[in-house]
Design a protein around this motif. Structure first.
Motif, mmCIF file in Angstrom:
data_model
loop_
_atom_site.group_PDB
_atom_site.id
_atom_site.type_symbol
_atom_site.label_atom_id
_atom_site.label_comp_id
_atom_site.label_asym_id
_atom_site.label_seq_id
_atom_site.Cartn_x
_atom_site.Cartn_y
_atom_site.Cartn_z
ATOM 1 N N LYS B 3 79.305 -78.406 2.192
ATOM 2 C CA LYS B 3 78.106 -79.036 1.929
ATOM 3 C C LYS B 3 77.918 -79.117 0.431
ATOM 4 C CE LYS B 3 74.441 -77.902 4.306
ATOM 5 N NZ LYS B 3 72.987 -77.158 4.571
ATOM 6 N N ARG B 4 77.457 -80.144 -0.266
ATOM 7 C CA ARG B 4 77.428 -80.041 -1.749
ATOM 8 C C ARG B 4 76.133 -81.164 -2.084
ATOM 9 N NH1 ARG B 4 80.503 -84.422 -4.328
ATOM 10 N NH2 ARG B 4 81.218 -85.841 -2.540
ATOM 11 N N VAL B 5 75.724 -80.875 -3.216
ATOM 12 C CA VAL B 5 74.648 -81.873 -3.628
ATOM 13 C C VAL B 5 74.958 -82.454 -4.809
ATOM 14 C CG1 VAL B 5 72.174 -81.737 -4.745
ATOM 15 C CG2 VAL B 5 73.035 -79.829 -2.925
ATOM 16 N N ILE B 6 74.864 -83.756 -4.716
ATOM 17 C CA ILE B 6 75.241 -84.878 -5.989
ATOM 18 C C ILE B 6 74.016 -85.084 -6.683
ATOM 19 C CG2 ILE B 6 77.398 -85.597 -4.465
ATOM 20 C CD1 ILE B 6 75.351 -88.149 -4.325
ATOM 21 N N LEU B 7 74.287 -85.854 -7.695
ATOM 22 C CA LEU B 7 73.143 -86.299 -8.514
ATOM 23 C C LEU B 7 72.937 -87.769 -8.085
ATOM 24 C CD1 LEU B 7 71.117 -86.253 -10.943
ATOM 25 C CD2 LEU B 7 73.070 -87.018 -12.439
ATOM 26 N N PHE B 20 68.429 -86.138 -6.116
ATOM 27 C CA PHE B 20 69.668 -85.582 -5.470
ATOM 28 C C PHE B 20 69.969 -85.916 -4.057
ATOM 29 C CE2 PHE B 20 67.536 -82.879 -8.653
ATOM 30 C CZ PHE B 20 68.482 -82.634 -9.632
ATOM 31 N N GLU B 21 71.072 -85.636 -3.707
ATOM 32 C CA GLU B 21 71.453 -85.911 -2.322
ATOM 33 C C GLU B 21 72.535 -84.825 -1.585
ATOM 34 O OE1 GLU B 21 71.773 -90.284 -1.020
ATOM 35 O OE2 GLU B 21 73.689 -89.719 -0.405
ATOM 36 N N LEU B 95 80.883 -73.664 -11.028
ATOM 37 C CA LEU B 95 81.445 -73.971 -9.675
ATOM 38 C C LEU B 95 80.617 -74.997 -9.011
ATOM 39 C CD1 LEU B 95 81.622 -70.045 -8.239
ATOM 40 C CD2 LEU B 95 83.430 -71.481 -9.227
ATOM 41 N N GLY B 96 79.338 -75.240 -9.256
ATOM 42 C CA GLY B 96 78.780 -76.551 -8.928
ATOM 43 C C GLY B 96 77.665 -76.274 -7.754
ATOM 44 N N TRP B 97 77.054 -77.309 -7.393
ATOM 45 C CA TRP B 97 76.000 -76.836 -6.355
ATOM 46 C C TRP B 97 76.747 -77.333 -5.076
ATOM 47 C CZ3 TRP B 97 70.543 -79.594 -7.619
ATOM 48 C CH2 TRP B 97 70.064 -78.757 -8.728
ATOM 49 N N GLN B 98 77.447 -76.299 -4.640
ATOM 50 C CA GLN B 98 77.899 -76.597 -3.328
ATOM 51 C C GLN B 98 78.677 -75.363 -2.786
ATOM 52 O OE1 GLN B 98 81.722 -78.718 -4.322
ATOM 53 N NE2 GLN B 98 82.211 -77.381 -6.070
ATOM 54 N N LYS B 318 66.493 -54.257 -18.468
ATOM 55 C CA LYS B 318 65.759 -54.364 -17.370
ATOM 56 C C LYS B 318 65.982 -55.965 -16.912
ATOM 57 C CE LYS B 318 63.430 -50.386 -17.096
ATOM 58 N NZ LYS B 318 63.319 -50.040 -18.290
ATOM 59 N N TYR B 319 65.773 -56.442 -15.687
ATOM 60 C CA TYR B 319 65.884 -57.957 -15.617
ATOM 61 C C TYR B 319 65.052 -58.123 -14.249
ATOM 62 C CZ TYR B 319 69.438 -56.494 -12.047
ATOM 63 O OH TYR B 319 69.903 -55.849 -10.976
ATOM 64 N N LYS B 320 64.903 -59.244 -13.964
ATOM 65 C CA LYS B 320 64.193 -59.690 -12.805
ATOM 66 C C LYS B 320 64.992 -60.995 -12.534
ATOM 67 C CE LYS B 320 59.211 -59.107 -12.621
ATOM 68 N NZ LYS B 320 58.052 -59.904 -13.010
ATOM 69 N N GLU B 321 65.219 -61.292 -11.265
ATOM 70 C CA GLU B 321 65.666 -62.508 -10.493
ATOM 71 C C GLU B 321 64.761 -63.495 -9.595
ATOM 72 O OE1 GLU B 321 69.265 -60.881 -8.344
ATOM 73 O OE2 GLU B 321 70.484 -60.865 -10.340
ATOM 74 N N ASP B 322 64.833 -64.379 -9.684
ATOM 75 C CA ASP B 322 63.973 -65.216 -9.096
ATOM 76 C C ASP B 322 64.939 -66.313 -8.302
ATOM 77 O OD1 ASP B 322 62.122 -67.526 -8.115
ATOM 78 O OD2 ASP B 322 60.941 -67.470 -10.250
ATOM 79 N N VAL B 323 64.854 -66.180 -7.214
ATOM 80 C CA VAL B 323 65.789 -66.772 -6.139
ATOM 81 C C VAL B 323 65.164 -67.785 -5.055
ATOM 82 C CG1 VAL B 323 67.479 -66.220 -4.162
ATOM 83 C CG2 VAL B 323 67.208 -64.487 -6.051
ATOM 84 N N VAL B 324 65.775 -68.949 -5.039
ATOM 85 C CA VAL B 324 65.766 -70.038 -4.342
ATOM 86 C C VAL B 324 66.441 -70.010 -3.128
ATOM 87 C CG1 VAL B 324 65.852 -72.633 -4.178
ATOM 88 C CG2 VAL B 324 64.448 -71.605 -5.946
ATOM 89 N N ASP B 325 66.186 -70.285 -1.969
ATOM 90 C CA ASP B 325 67.453 -70.016 -1.010
ATOM 91 C C ASP B 325 67.826 -71.488 -0.692
ATOM 92 O OD1 ASP B 325 67.698 -67.416 -0.648
ATOM 93 O OD2 ASP B 325 65.691 -67.200 0.705
ATOM 94 N N GLY B 326 68.864 -71.755 -0.390
ATOM 95 C CA GLY B 326 69.560 -73.073 0.057
ATOM 96 C C GLY B 326 69.786 -73.991 -0.980
ATOM 97 N N LEU B 327 71.095 -74.544 -0.608
ATOM 98 C CA LEU B 327 71.430 -75.891 -1.654
ATOM 99 C C LEU B 327 70.351 -76.895 -1.629
ATOM 100 C CD1 LEU B 327 75.242 -76.100 -0.861
ATOM 101 C CD2 LEU B 327 74.144 -75.367 -2.991
ATOM 102 N N GLU B 328 69.765 -77.018 -0.382
ATOM 103 C CA GLU B 328 68.800 -78.159 -0.216
ATOM 104 C C GLU B 328 67.668 -77.870 -1.144
ATOM 105 O OE1 GLU B 328 70.194 -76.363 2.197
ATOM 106 O OE2 GLU B 328 71.015 -77.699 3.517
#
Lengths: 357, 357
Positions: B3-7, B20-21, B95-98, B318-328
């Motif tokens: 599964k990958r996301v293209i422009l 995107f798709e 590595l790209g959106w995949q 120190k650091y913080k991470e802001d995470v989005v789940d899933g390639l979609e």
């Protein structure tokens, strides 16, 4: 008695006659220990003066209303109370718009006898040194830059080819006092030099001094002309203009290029500078942008004068002077400068009509 | 299957879902010599991606329409045809959106096992190295800068006083991934650090990591706040914004200050950058403005990682991470970044719902 010109009011845009006033008053004599009296012969008109009289805080305090207009000049010592500074010696310094200047010798420099004194306001003065610092010290232009390119294309295996890489140097207000010296330094260092200027006669003069590639920004599109003249990109730019012209150069800069900011004449005396839009290219092209005040590089003046002197002796340092006669007309020198109408180093010749002392 | 996301199309302003798709297609196996198959776990969202997908020519070619969106990522080797790259090793690279990336090992780096792999997209990745290069390599900030001042005021004659001069460092998008590491490096080097950020919670977080002087550009006037916080002027500025904010800093820069241009997020994806007006101060204040691409400083990466590692071990990074789940949802990571709504290093967690191999 001393005739001098004071700043009457801050100019709104290009300086007018009404912004100044001629005063004649008595010189405060006698001289104190260490002081000399200088008969001012030549006064320099420089873009920086437009900033000084505008009231904008800069590397020098603004000229105050009522004060004699600050300006570089050269003149002859006519009275001295300082050892080593004999009557008859030429000196240069911030002498101001006046016939006579009483000054402490710590603030002036002696200049040699065998050269036309006005040259110490031009090619051998702050003007020429500004060009030297911009091109040689900060621009780091040097002859015989050699790039070694290894190639595996040869029949006998890999060979190393030495290519003397020609740096592409672009200079704005190229026919101006600073620009024309910069052009000739870059040329002497074997660079490909592209000059930008604004009139057909200036284009011609630049061609006369050997610069074949000149852009007239009033008739040519600077960005597309640069693209045509140097598709390989620009290594070094000496900017005296800012705004749109700097944007055009940023668009055509090579990766890692140097932009030496020396002046922004389009913005002097304006409330707001011309906007710059292409500055994000400083990031993506890894550019270096450096501004400077030539007086911070006094430690380079000796080598700079040697360099300029040697260029001059070889006949490779041409110049032009544009002279306004009389202190009463001094403001027209600034007007010509602000409008880009000067034809060579802008000077004011002080006319000493009758002996005042 | 992969599964990958293209422009799909170039974004007009802030990227939208429709730009995107998601595609699911077969991986082209088997691996060739030197190639590995990486199961992508974490993807980095970086401001530079906004440039890559915009079609603007930059230091990297634009992502082409139809191509997998280019992005840094970390993942696990699940199949290998390369000596020294064992299955089970973590690697980082473009590595790209995949979900899976087939890549030659010359294009990736192995990363150590004992640290959370997502940190190699943040404090130990290009992000942290960008901060290191900006503050230490180009900003030349160093601890114990000592200025010797000679004074003749003492009763016993002249004495030399040693004053450890505190450099004033201003950092924009200070709570961001690059900014927050930069802030902590400058603090570790004993500088007076002023952070600029845009929300109350980011102000709070910066105070939590020890930066007492923070400007909220959405509620405070940046220029006048800087004047109040550092009347002595700014020595170093790390710019990620450009435009008005850079103008405010130029107004408050000390003579000879360095402006390190790292990003211009306000201008990414815009047709025209925000104008800059105060650039003539680069001349009168003798400033240096330097842009850079972190990948040009690979020779500094080893020392940079050592430096960051030591800061981390001491508890000073120190650091913080802001995470989005899933390639979609990957596009929402870019949206948050473009709007300045991310809270820490922006990451996309790839969800491998079911084993695909």
């Amino acid at each position: 008695m001393n005739k001098r010109v004071i700043l009457k009011q801050r100019p709104d845009g290009i300086p007018k006659k009404e912004d100044f006033e001629v005063r004649v008053d008595a010189l405060q004599l006698p001289l104190k220990q260490g002081e000399i009296l200088v008969k001012v012969e030549w006064i320099s008109a420089d873009p920086a003066q437009l900033v000084w009289i505008s009231g904008v805080k800069s590397y020098m305090p603004p000229v105050r209303i009522g004060d004699t207009v600050r300006a570089l000049g050269v003149g002859l010592i006519v009275n001295s109370h300082a050892a080593g500074f004999k009557v008859g010696t030429y000196v240069s310094g911030l002498l101001g718009w006046q016939e006579y200047c009483k000054v402490h010798v710590s603030k002036i420099e002696r200049i040699p006898k065998n050269v036309n004194p006005s040259l110490f306001l031009g090619i051998f003065g702050i003007t020429g040194l500004t060009s030297y610092v911009a091109i040689k010290v900060l621009g780091k232009v040097a002859k015989k830059q050699v790039v070694v390119i290894s190639t595996a294309a040869g029949a006998v295996g890999s060979v190393a080819v030495q290519i003397a890489k020609k740096q592409v140097v672009v200079i704005s207000t190229a026919a101006g006092a600073v620009g024309s010296v910069a052009v000739q330094i870059a040329k002497a260092e074997g660079c490909k030099v592209i000059g930008i200027t604004g009139t057909a006669s200036k284009v011609q003069w630049l061609k006369d001094i050997g610069i074949s590639e000149v852009i007239n920004y009033k008739t040519d599109n600077v960005a597309s002309s640069l693209k045509t003249l140097c598709p390989e990109g620009i290594d070094l730019y000496l900017d005296n203009v800012g705004g749109e012209m700097l944007d055009a150069v940023l668009l055509n800069a090579k990766k890692g290029a140097r932009m030496i900011l020396c002046g922004a004449i389009q913005s002097y005396g304006q409330k707001k500078a011309q906007p710059l839009y292409m500055y994000p290219l400083v990031i993506s092209k890894s550019l270096k942008m450096k501004g400077f005040i030539v007086t911070d590089y006094q430690n380079k003046f000796e080598e700079g004068l040697k360099y300029l002197g040697s260029l001059y002796e070889k006949g490779n340092l041409k110049y032009k002077e544009d002279v306004v006669d009389g202190l009463e007309n001094a403001h027209t020198a600034l007007q010509k400068l602000a409008r880009g109408q000067n034809d060579g180093k802008m000077l004011i010749k002080v006319l000493h009509e009758a002996p005042k002392l």
